[in-house]
Scaffold this motif. Sequence first.
Motif, mmCIF file in Angstrom:
data_model
loop_
_atom_site.group_PDB
_atom_site.id
_atom_site.type_symbol
_atom_site.label_atom_id
_atom_site.label_comp_id
_atom_site.label_asym_id
_atom_site.label_seq_id
_atom_site.Cartn_x
_atom_site.Cartn_y
_atom_site.Cartn_z
ATOM 1 N N VAL A 1 20.716 32.568 28.191
ATOM 2 C CA VAL A 1 20.092 32.101 29.432
ATOM 3 C C VAL A 1 21.149 31.901 30.517
ATOM 4 O O VAL A 1 20.950 32.283 31.675
ATOM 5 N N ALA A 2 22.287 31.333 30.150
ATOM 6 C CA ALA A 2 23.360 31.099 31.120
ATOM 7 C C ALA A 2 23.871 32.418 31.695
ATOM 8 O O ALA A 2 24.082 32.544 32.905
ATOM 9 N N ILE A 3 24.062 33.415 30.837
ATOM 10 C CA ILE A 3 24.543 34.712 31.312
ATOM 11 C C ILE A 3 23.494 35.393 32.170
ATOM 12 O O ILE A 3 23.809 35.965 33.225
ATOM 13 N N ARG A 4 22.224 35.323 31.773
ATOM 14 C CA ARG A 4 21.159 35.917 32.588
ATOM 15 C C ARG A 4 21.090 35.249 33.960
ATOM 16 O O ARG A 4 20.927 35.919 34.983
ATOM 17 N N HIS A 5 21.212 33.935 33.967
ATOM 18 C CA HIS A 5 21.189 33.195 35.236
ATOM 19 C C HIS A 5 22.354 33.641 36.119
ATOM 20 O O HIS A 5 22.182 33.869 37.325
ATOM 21 N N ALA A 6 23.532 33.786 35.539
ATOM 22 C CA ALA A 6 24.706 34.222 36.301
ATOM 23 C C ALA A 6 24.510 35.629 36.859
ATOM 24 O O ALA A 6 24.885 35.908 38.010
ATOM 25 N N LEU A 7 23.910 36.519 36.078
ATOM 26 C CA LEU A 7 23.653 37.874 36.563
ATOM 27 C C LEU A 7 22.670 37.874 37.728
ATOM 28 O O LEU A 7 22.835 38.621 38.695
ATOM 29 N N ARG A 8 21.643 37.015 37.638
ATOM 30 C CA ARG A 8 20.678 36.921 38.748
ATOM 31 C C ARG A 8 21.362 36.388 40.009
ATOM 32 O O ARG A 8 21.122 36.880 41.112
ATOM 33 N N LEU A 9 22.237 35.389 39.834
ATOM 34 C CA LEU A 9 22.967 34.849 40.986
ATOM 35 C C LEU A 9 23.870 35.905 41.609
ATOM 36 O O LEU A 9 23.977 36.006 42.840
ATOM 37 N N LEU A 10 24.512 36.690 40.783
ATOM 38 C CA LEU A 10 25.370 37.762 41.274
ATOM 39 C C LEU A 10 24.556 38.786 42.052
ATOM 40 O O LEU A 10 24.964 39.239 43.131
ATOM 41 N N ASP A 11 23.394 39.143 41.542
ATOM 42 C CA ASP A 11 22.517 40.089 42.226
ATOM 43 C C ASP A 11 22.043 39.509 43.560
ATOM 44 O O ASP A 11 22.019 40.213 44.573
ATOM 45 N N ASP A 12 21.670 38.230 43.576
ATOM 46 C CA ASP A 12 21.256 37.579 44.826
ATOM 47 C C ASP A 12 22.387 37.562 45.842
ATOM 48 O O ASP A 12 22.175 37.804 47.036
ATOM 49 N N GLU A 13 23.608 37.291 45.386
ATOM 50 C CA GLU A 13 24.763 37.253 46.291
ATOM 51 C C GLU A 13 25.033 38.632 46.883
ATOM 52 O O GLU A 13 25.353 38.758 48.065
ATOM 53 N N LYS A 14 24.861 39.660 46.075
ATOM 54 C CA LYS A 14 25.022 41.027 46.570
ATOM 55 C C LYS A 14 23.996 41.314 47.664
ATOM 56 O O LYS A 14 24.328 41.888 48.702
ATOM 57 N N TRP A 15 22.756 40.906 47.460
ATOM 58 C CA TRP A 15 21.705 41.105 48.445
ATOM 59 C C TRP A 15 22.035 40.344 49.735
ATOM 60 O O TRP A 15 21.894 40.880 50.843
ATOM 61 N N LEU A 16 22.492 39.085 49.591
ATOM 62 C CA LEU A 16 22.847 38.287 50.767
ATOM 63 C C LEU A 16 24.010 38.897 51.534
ATOM 64 O O LEU A 16 24.014 38.891 52.780
ATOM 65 N N ASP A 17 25.001 39.405 50.829
ATOM 66 C CA ASP A 17 26.134 40.062 51.495
ATOM 67 C C ASP A 17 25.661 41.245 52.333
ATOM 68 O O ASP A 17 26.101 41.428 53.469
ATOM 69 N N GLN A 18 24.753 42.045 51.781
ATOM 70 C CA GLN A 18 24.212 43.188 52.530
ATOM 71 C C GLN A 18 23.413 42.701 53.736
ATOM 72 O O GLN A 18 23.525 43.263 54.819
#
Length: 67
Positions: free
Chosen positions: A30-47
Amino acid sequence: MAGKTIGFRPNTEDLRILKDAAAEGASTTVAIRHALRLLDDEKWLDQARRDATRLREENLNEEPSAW
């Protein structure tokens, strides 16, 4: 991609984060999945930030109506 696994060798900092997550009731998965979702969200925000900067002078009122 269901059923595939990944290898992960946590370093000291990773282990600390996973321990903190476990203390809050989250499994390693769950922790790793949460981190991956946060990383994906950050990528979207950067764009979105790059697009906003690039288009900051755009004035849609000057564009012809699409109607």
